[in-house]
Design an enzyme around this catalytic site. Sequence first.
Site: not given
Ligand SMILES: Cc1cc2nc3c(=O)[nH]c(=O)nc-3n(C[C@H](O)[C@H](O)[C@H](O)COP(=O)(O)OP(=O)(O)OC[C@H]3O[C@@H](n4cnc5c(N)ncnc54)[C@H](O)[C@@H]3O)c2cc1C
Length: 307
Positions: A180, A229, A300
Amino acid sequence: MTRMRKKEIERRLSETVEGRVAADEPISRHTTLGVGGPADIMVFPRSEAELRGVLRLVAENTVPLLALGGGSDLIVRDGGFRGVVLALARNLSGSKIVGDRTIEAMAGETFASLLRLSREASLAGLEFLVTIPGTVGGGVVTNVGAFGGSFAETLESIHLIDGRGRETAIEKRDLRASYRKIEIPAGAVVSRARFALEPAARSEVEEKVARFREHRLRTQPLTEASAGCIFKNPSPWEYAGRLIDQAGLKGLSIGGASVSSVHANYFVNDGKATAADVLALIDEVQRRVEESSGIRLEPEVRIVGDA
Ligand SMILES: Cc1cc2nc3c(=O)[nH]c(=O)nc-3n(C[C@H](O)[C@H](O)[C@H](O)COP(=O)(O)OP(=O)(O)OC[C@H]3O[C@@H](n4cnc5c(N)ncnc54)[C@H](O)[C@@H]3O)c2cc1C
Protein backbone atom coordinates in the site's frame (compact mmCIF):
# COMPACT_ATOMS: atom_id res chain seq x y z
CA MET A 1 -3.14 31.91 6.09
CA THR A 2 -4.21 35.48 6.84
CA ARG A 3 -7.24 36.76 4.89
CA MET A 4 -5.11 39.07 2.77
CA ARG A 5 -2.57 36.39 1.92
CA LYS A 6 -5.38 33.98 1.08
CA LYS A 7 -6.97 36.55 -1.26
CA GLU A 8 -3.61 37.16 -2.93
CA ILE A 9 -2.86 33.43 -3.44
CA GLU A 10 -6.42 32.89 -4.68
CA ARG A 11 -6.05 35.73 -7.20
CA ARG A 12 -2.71 34.43 -8.48
CA LEU A 13 -4.06 30.88 -8.76
CA SER A 14 -7.00 32.19 -10.81
CA GLU A 15 -4.47 33.68 -13.23
CA THR A 16 -2.65 30.34 -13.40
CA VAL A 17 -5.53 27.95 -14.14
CA GLU A 18 -8.60 28.09 -16.35
CA GLY A 19 -10.40 25.69 -14.02
CA ARG A 20 -12.11 26.60 -10.76
CA VAL A 21 -10.37 28.15 -7.74
CA ALA A 22 -12.57 27.96 -4.64
CA ALA A 23 -12.02 29.51 -1.22
CA ASP A 24 -13.25 27.66 1.89
CA GLU A 25 -14.39 24.67 -0.16
CA PRO A 26 -15.71 21.85 2.10
CA ILE A 27 -13.37 18.89 1.57
CA SER A 28 -16.23 16.60 2.69
CA ARG A 29 -17.66 17.07 -0.81
CA HIS A 30 -14.52 15.51 -2.26
CA THR A 31 -13.94 12.48 -0.01
CA THR A 32 -15.79 9.17 -0.29
CA LEU A 33 -16.35 9.07 3.48
CA GLY A 34 -18.00 12.49 3.23
CA VAL A 35 -16.12 14.12 6.11
CA GLY A 36 -13.54 16.90 6.19
CA GLY A 37 -13.62 20.63 6.96
CA PRO A 38 -12.86 23.45 4.51
CA ALA A 39 -9.74 23.91 2.40
CA ASP A 40 -8.39 27.47 2.55
CA ILE A 41 -8.21 27.24 -1.23
CA MET A 42 -9.07 24.39 -3.57
CA VAL A 43 -7.75 24.55 -7.12
CA PHE A 44 -8.79 22.39 -10.08
CA PRO A 45 -5.96 22.28 -12.68
CA ARG A 46 -6.83 20.72 -16.04
CA SER A 47 -3.44 20.26 -17.68
CA GLU A 48 0.13 19.48 -16.70
CA ALA A 49 1.08 23.05 -17.63
CA GLU A 50 -1.51 24.37 -15.16
CA LEU A 51 -0.39 21.87 -12.55
CA ARG A 52 3.23 23.02 -12.99
CA GLY A 53 2.14 26.65 -12.53
CA VAL A 54 0.19 25.85 -9.37
CA LEU A 55 3.05 23.84 -7.86
CA ARG A 56 5.56 26.63 -8.52
CA LEU A 57 3.30 29.29 -7.04
CA VAL A 58 2.57 27.24 -3.95
CA ALA A 59 6.25 26.37 -3.39
CA GLU A 60 7.47 29.95 -3.95
CA ASN A 61 4.99 31.14 -1.33
CA THR A 62 5.69 28.20 1.02
CA VAL A 63 2.00 27.38 1.25
CA PRO A 64 1.17 23.85 2.51
CA LEU A 65 -0.17 21.62 -0.28
CA LEU A 66 -2.44 18.59 -0.26
CA ALA A 67 -2.84 16.55 -3.45
CA LEU A 68 -6.35 15.12 -3.61
CA GLY A 69 -7.43 12.37 -5.97
CA GLY A 70 -10.69 10.54 -5.35
CA GLY A 71 -10.39 11.20 -1.61
CA SER A 72 -11.07 7.50 -1.05
CA ASP A 73 -8.14 6.82 1.27
CA LEU A 74 -8.33 10.00 3.32
CA ILE A 75 -9.83 11.22 6.55
CA VAL A 76 -9.60 15.00 6.64
CA ARG A 77 -10.19 16.43 10.12
CA ASP A 78 -13.11 18.80 10.74
CA GLY A 79 -10.90 21.91 10.87
CA GLY A 80 -10.02 21.35 7.22
CA PHE A 81 -6.72 22.13 5.55
CA ARG A 82 -4.75 25.38 5.98
CA GLY A 83 -3.24 25.70 2.57
CA VAL A 84 -3.98 24.75 -1.03
CA VAL A 85 -5.77 21.54 -1.96
CA LEU A 86 -5.04 20.32 -5.46
CA ALA A 87 -8.23 18.67 -6.74
CA LEU A 88 -7.14 16.34 -9.53
CA ALA A 89 -9.97 13.80 -9.88
CA ARG A 90 -11.73 14.12 -13.24
CA ASN A 91 -9.86 17.40 -13.91
CA LEU A 92 -6.35 16.33 -14.85
CA SER A 93 -7.85 13.26 -16.51
CA GLY A 94 -7.76 11.19 -19.68
CA SER A 95 -6.06 8.00 -20.80
CA LYS A 96 -4.86 6.56 -24.08
CA ILE A 97 -3.23 3.48 -25.56
CA VAL A 98 0.44 3.97 -26.47
CA GLY A 99 2.16 1.14 -28.32
CA ASP A 100 0.67 -2.37 -28.34
CA ARG A 101 0.09 -2.98 -24.67
CA THR A 102 0.69 0.21 -22.74
CA ILE A 103 -1.87 2.66 -21.36
CA GLU A 104 -0.90 6.15 -20.32
CA ALA A 105 -3.28 7.77 -17.84
CA MET A 106 -3.35 11.20 -16.25
CA ALA A 107 -3.27 11.49 -12.44
CA GLY A 108 -6.94 12.46 -12.12
CA GLU A 109 -8.22 9.62 -14.30
CA THR A 110 -10.59 7.44 -12.28
CA PHE A 111 -9.97 3.72 -11.90
CA ALA A 112 -13.37 3.16 -13.55
CA SER A 113 -12.28 5.00 -16.73
CA LEU A 114 -8.84 3.38 -16.76
CA LEU A 115 -10.36 -0.07 -16.37
CA ARG A 116 -12.93 0.67 -19.11
CA LEU A 117 -10.15 1.50 -21.58
CA SER A 118 -8.12 -1.61 -20.71
CA ARG A 119 -11.23 -3.81 -21.12
CA GLU A 120 -12.08 -2.26 -24.48
CA ALA A 121 -8.49 -2.87 -25.62
CA SER A 122 -8.48 -6.48 -24.27
CA LEU A 123 -5.53 -5.72 -22.02
CA ALA A 124 -5.25 -7.66 -18.77
CA GLY A 125 -3.71 -6.60 -15.45
CA LEU A 126 -6.04 -3.93 -14.05
CA GLU A 127 -9.15 -6.06 -13.40
CA PHE A 128 -8.57 -5.82 -9.63
CA LEU A 129 -9.57 -2.14 -9.80
CA VAL A 130 -13.23 -2.95 -10.33
CA THR A 131 -15.45 -0.99 -7.87
CA ILE A 132 -12.46 0.77 -6.18
CA PRO A 133 -13.24 4.51 -6.22
CA GLY A 134 -9.83 6.18 -6.68
CA THR A 135 -7.67 7.90 -9.25
CA VAL A 136 -4.36 7.07 -10.91
CA GLY A 137 -2.30 9.53 -8.80
CA GLY A 138 -3.78 8.32 -5.51
CA GLY A 139 -3.45 4.73 -6.71
CA VAL A 140 0.27 5.20 -7.33
CA VAL A 141 0.94 6.73 -3.90
CA THR A 142 -1.13 4.08 -2.10
CA ASN A 143 0.02 1.22 -4.38
CA VAL A 144 -3.63 0.26 -4.73
CA GLY A 145 -4.21 -3.46 -4.83
CA ALA A 146 -6.69 -6.28 -4.46
CA PHE A 147 -7.01 -9.97 -5.33
CA GLY A 148 -3.20 -10.36 -5.33
CA GLY A 149 -2.60 -7.59 -7.90
CA SER A 150 -1.36 -4.04 -7.37
CA PHE A 151 -0.14 -0.97 -9.23
CA ALA A 152 3.49 -1.87 -8.40
CA GLU A 153 3.23 -4.88 -10.75
CA THR A 154 1.41 -3.18 -13.62
CA LEU A 155 3.15 0.20 -13.69
CA GLU A 156 5.75 0.81 -16.39
CA SER A 157 6.69 4.30 -15.16
CA ILE A 158 5.35 7.31 -13.31
CA HIS A 159 5.72 10.97 -14.21
CA LEU A 160 6.21 13.59 -11.49
CA ILE A 161 6.25 17.38 -11.25
CA ASP A 162 7.88 19.16 -8.29
CA GLY A 163 7.64 22.61 -6.71
CA ARG A 164 10.25 24.02 -9.08
CA GLY A 165 8.20 22.86 -12.04
CA ARG A 166 10.77 20.14 -12.83
CA GLU A 167 9.46 16.97 -14.46
CA THR A 168 10.91 13.53 -13.84
CA ALA A 169 9.96 10.01 -14.80
CA ILE A 170 10.62 7.02 -12.57
CA GLU A 171 10.81 3.68 -14.36
CA LYS A 172 9.37 0.51 -12.86
CA ARG A 173 12.80 -0.90 -11.87
CA ASP A 174 13.49 2.24 -9.77
CA LEU A 175 10.11 2.38 -8.01
CA ARG A 176 10.34 1.86 -4.24
CA ALA A 177 7.15 -0.06 -3.63
CA SER A 178 5.82 -1.85 -0.58
CA TYR A 179 2.42 -2.89 0.76
CA ARG A 180 0.00 0.00 0.00
CA LYS A 181 2.84 2.42 -0.67
CA ILE A 182 5.01 3.67 -3.51
CA GLU A 183 7.50 6.32 -2.44
CA ILE A 184 7.61 9.60 -4.33
CA PRO A 185 9.98 12.51 -3.56
CA ALA A 186 8.69 15.07 -1.01
CA GLY A 187 6.92 17.99 -2.68
CA ALA A 188 6.37 16.11 -5.96
CA VAL A 189 2.99 15.30 -7.44
CA VAL A 190 2.20 12.41 -9.79
CA SER A 191 0.96 13.92 -13.05
CA ARG A 192 0.56 10.71 -15.08
CA ALA A 193 1.52 7.06 -15.22
CA ARG A 194 2.06 4.30 -17.76
CA PHE A 195 0.83 0.74 -17.30
CA ALA A 196 2.38 -2.22 -19.14
CA LEU A 197 -0.46 -4.71 -19.61
CA GLU A 198 -0.88 -8.17 -21.09
CA PRO A 199 -2.86 -8.73 -24.29
CA ALA A 200 -5.63 -11.24 -23.50
CA ALA A 201 -8.92 -12.56 -24.86
CA ARG A 202 -11.67 -10.03 -24.11
CA SER A 203 -13.78 -12.81 -22.58
CA GLU A 204 -11.01 -13.62 -20.07
CA VAL A 205 -10.72 -10.00 -18.99
CA GLU A 206 -14.52 -9.68 -18.67
CA GLU A 207 -14.83 -12.94 -16.73
CA LYS A 208 -12.24 -11.76 -14.17
CA VAL A 209 -13.87 -8.34 -13.80
CA ALA A 210 -17.28 -9.97 -13.24
CA ARG A 211 -15.87 -12.43 -10.69
CA PHE A 212 -14.06 -9.69 -8.72
CA ARG A 213 -17.12 -7.40 -8.84
CA GLU A 214 -19.43 -10.12 -7.57
CA HIS A 215 -17.05 -10.91 -4.69
CA ARG A 216 -16.74 -7.26 -3.66
CA LEU A 217 -20.48 -6.58 -3.85
CA ARG A 218 -21.08 -9.58 -1.62
CA THR A 219 -18.40 -8.81 0.99
CA GLN A 220 -18.10 -5.00 1.16
CA PRO A 221 -20.56 -2.17 1.92
CA LEU A 222 -20.06 -0.55 -1.49
CA THR A 223 -23.31 1.41 -1.49
CA GLU A 224 -22.45 3.27 1.72
CA ALA A 225 -20.06 6.19 2.28
CA SER A 226 -16.71 4.81 3.48
CA ALA A 227 -12.95 5.13 3.04
CA GLY A 228 -12.36 1.45 2.30
CA CYS A 229 -10.31 -0.47 4.86
CA ILE A 230 -9.60 1.65 7.92
CA PHE A 231 -6.81 -0.49 9.42
CA LYS A 232 -3.83 -2.35 7.97
CA ASN A 233 -3.90 -6.10 8.33
CA PRO A 234 -1.41 -6.82 11.16
CA SER A 235 0.16 -9.61 9.05
CA PRO A 236 -0.60 -11.52 5.84
CA TRP A 237 -2.44 -14.18 7.86
CA GLU A 238 -4.12 -11.89 10.42
CA TYR A 239 -6.97 -9.73 9.09
CA ALA A 240 -7.98 -6.50 10.82
CA GLY A 241 -11.63 -7.11 9.86
CA ARG A 242 -11.64 -10.51 11.53
CA LEU A 243 -10.11 -9.14 14.76
CA ILE A 244 -12.73 -6.36 14.90
CA ASP A 245 -15.50 -8.88 14.23
CA GLN A 246 -14.15 -11.28 16.88
CA ALA A 247 -14.12 -8.39 19.38
CA GLY A 248 -17.89 -8.08 18.73
CA LEU A 249 -17.62 -4.58 17.30
CA LYS A 250 -19.67 -4.85 14.08
CA GLY A 251 -22.35 -2.16 14.23
CA LEU A 252 -20.59 -0.18 17.01
CA SER A 253 -21.22 3.51 16.37
CA ILE A 254 -20.10 6.92 17.57
CA GLY A 255 -22.16 9.86 16.31
CA GLY A 256 -22.85 9.24 12.63
CA ALA A 257 -19.96 6.79 12.11
CA SER A 258 -20.28 3.05 12.56
CA VAL A 259 -18.37 -0.17 12.04
CA SER A 260 -19.99 -1.75 8.98
CA SER A 261 -22.08 -4.82 9.65
CA VAL A 262 -21.01 -6.16 6.22
CA HIS A 263 -17.20 -5.82 6.61
CA ALA A 264 -15.81 -4.89 10.02
CA ASN A 265 -12.74 -3.10 8.62
CA TYR A 266 -15.00 -0.56 6.86
CA PHE A 267 -16.47 2.36 8.81
CA VAL A 268 -19.55 3.93 7.25
CA ASN A 269 -21.05 7.40 7.46
CA ASP A 270 -24.83 7.61 7.93
CA GLY A 271 -24.74 11.07 6.35
CA LYS A 272 -24.24 12.98 9.59
CA ALA A 273 -20.80 11.81 10.70
CA THR A 274 -17.99 14.24 11.43
CA ALA A 275 -14.30 13.42 11.16
CA ALA A 276 -14.22 13.60 14.97
CA ASP A 277 -16.82 10.78 15.11
CA VAL A 278 -14.73 8.63 12.76
CA LEU A 279 -11.49 9.31 14.66
CA ALA A 280 -13.17 8.55 18.00
CA LEU A 281 -14.44 5.28 16.51
CA ILE A 282 -10.92 4.44 15.32
CA ASP A 283 -9.58 5.00 18.88
CA GLU A 284 -12.35 2.94 20.44
CA VAL A 285 -11.92 0.02 18.02
CA GLN A 286 -8.13 0.11 18.51
CA ARG A 287 -8.59 0.03 22.28
CA ARG A 288 -11.14 -2.79 22.32
CA VAL A 289 -9.32 -4.97 19.78
CA GLU A 290 -6.09 -4.58 21.75
CA GLU A 291 -7.96 -5.51 24.92
CA SER A 292 -9.43 -8.66 23.37
CA SER A 293 -6.52 -9.82 21.17
CA GLY A 294 -3.40 -8.03 22.39
CA ILE A 295 -2.91 -6.64 18.86
CA ARG A 296 -2.73 -2.90 18.24
CA LEU A 297 -4.32 -2.07 14.87
CA GLU A 298 -2.70 0.70 12.83
CA PRO A 299 -4.71 2.93 10.45
CA GLU A 300 -4.31 2.24 6.73
CA VAL A 301 -6.22 5.41 5.78
CA ARG A 302 -4.29 8.66 5.77
CA ILE A 303 -5.39 11.21 8.36
CA VAL A 304 -4.69 14.87 7.52
CA GLY A 305 -5.79 18.40 8.34
CA ASP A 306 -6.55 20.50 11.41
CA ALA A 307 -8.68 19.30 14.32
C1 LIG B 1 -15.28 1.38 -1.15
C2 LIG B 1 -13.78 1.42 -1.17
C3 LIG B 1 -13.07 0.28 -1.51
C4 LIG B 1 -11.67 0.31 -1.53
N1 LIG B 1 -11.00 -0.83 -1.87
C5 LIG B 1 -9.64 -0.81 -1.92
C6 LIG B 1 -8.91 -1.98 -2.30
O1 LIG B 1 -9.47 -3.03 -2.58
N2 LIG B 1 -7.56 -1.91 -2.34
C7 LIG B 1 -6.89 -0.75 -2.04
O2 LIG B 1 -5.65 -0.73 -2.13
N3 LIG B 1 -7.56 0.37 -1.68
C8 LIG B 1 -8.91 0.37 -1.61
N4 LIG B 1 -9.58 1.50 -1.24
C9 LIG B 1 -8.83 2.71 -0.85
C10 LIG B 1 -8.58 3.70 -2.00
O3 LIG B 1 -9.57 3.62 -2.99
C11 LIG B 1 -7.20 3.51 -2.64
O4 LIG B 1 -6.19 3.68 -1.66
C12 LIG B 1 -6.96 4.51 -3.78
O5 LIG B 1 -5.77 4.17 -4.43
C13 LIG B 1 -6.89 5.96 -3.33
O6 LIG B 1 -6.93 6.77 -4.49
P1 LIG B 1 -7.49 8.26 -4.41
O7 LIG B 1 -7.31 8.86 -5.74
O8 LIG B 1 -8.86 8.27 -3.86
O9 LIG B 1 -6.45 8.88 -3.39
P2 LIG B 1 -6.74 10.00 -2.27
O10 LIG B 1 -7.53 9.39 -1.16
O11 LIG B 1 -7.26 11.23 -2.89
O12 LIG B 1 -5.26 10.26 -1.77
C14 LIG B 1 -4.51 9.23 -1.15
C15 LIG B 1 -3.09 9.74 -0.92
O13 LIG B 1 -2.46 9.98 -2.17
C16 LIG B 1 -2.05 11.35 -2.28
N5 LIG B 1 -2.26 11.72 -3.68
C17 LIG B 1 -3.42 11.66 -4.39
N6 LIG B 1 -3.20 12.01 -5.67
C18 LIG B 1 -1.88 12.31 -5.77
C19 LIG B 1 -1.03 12.73 -6.83
N7 LIG B 1 -1.48 12.92 -8.07
N8 LIG B 1 0.29 12.95 -6.57
C20 LIG B 1 0.78 12.77 -5.32
N9 LIG B 1 0.03 12.37 -4.28
C21 LIG B 1 -1.28 12.13 -4.50
C22 LIG B 1 -2.92 12.10 -1.30
O14 LIG B 1 -2.31 13.30 -0.86
C23 LIG B 1 -3.04 11.07 -0.18
O15 LIG B 1 -1.89 11.08 0.62
C24 LIG B 1 -10.99 1.50 -1.21
C25 LIG B 1 -11.71 2.65 -0.87
C26 LIG B 1 -13.10 2.61 -0.85
C27 LIG B 1 -13.85 3.86 -0.49
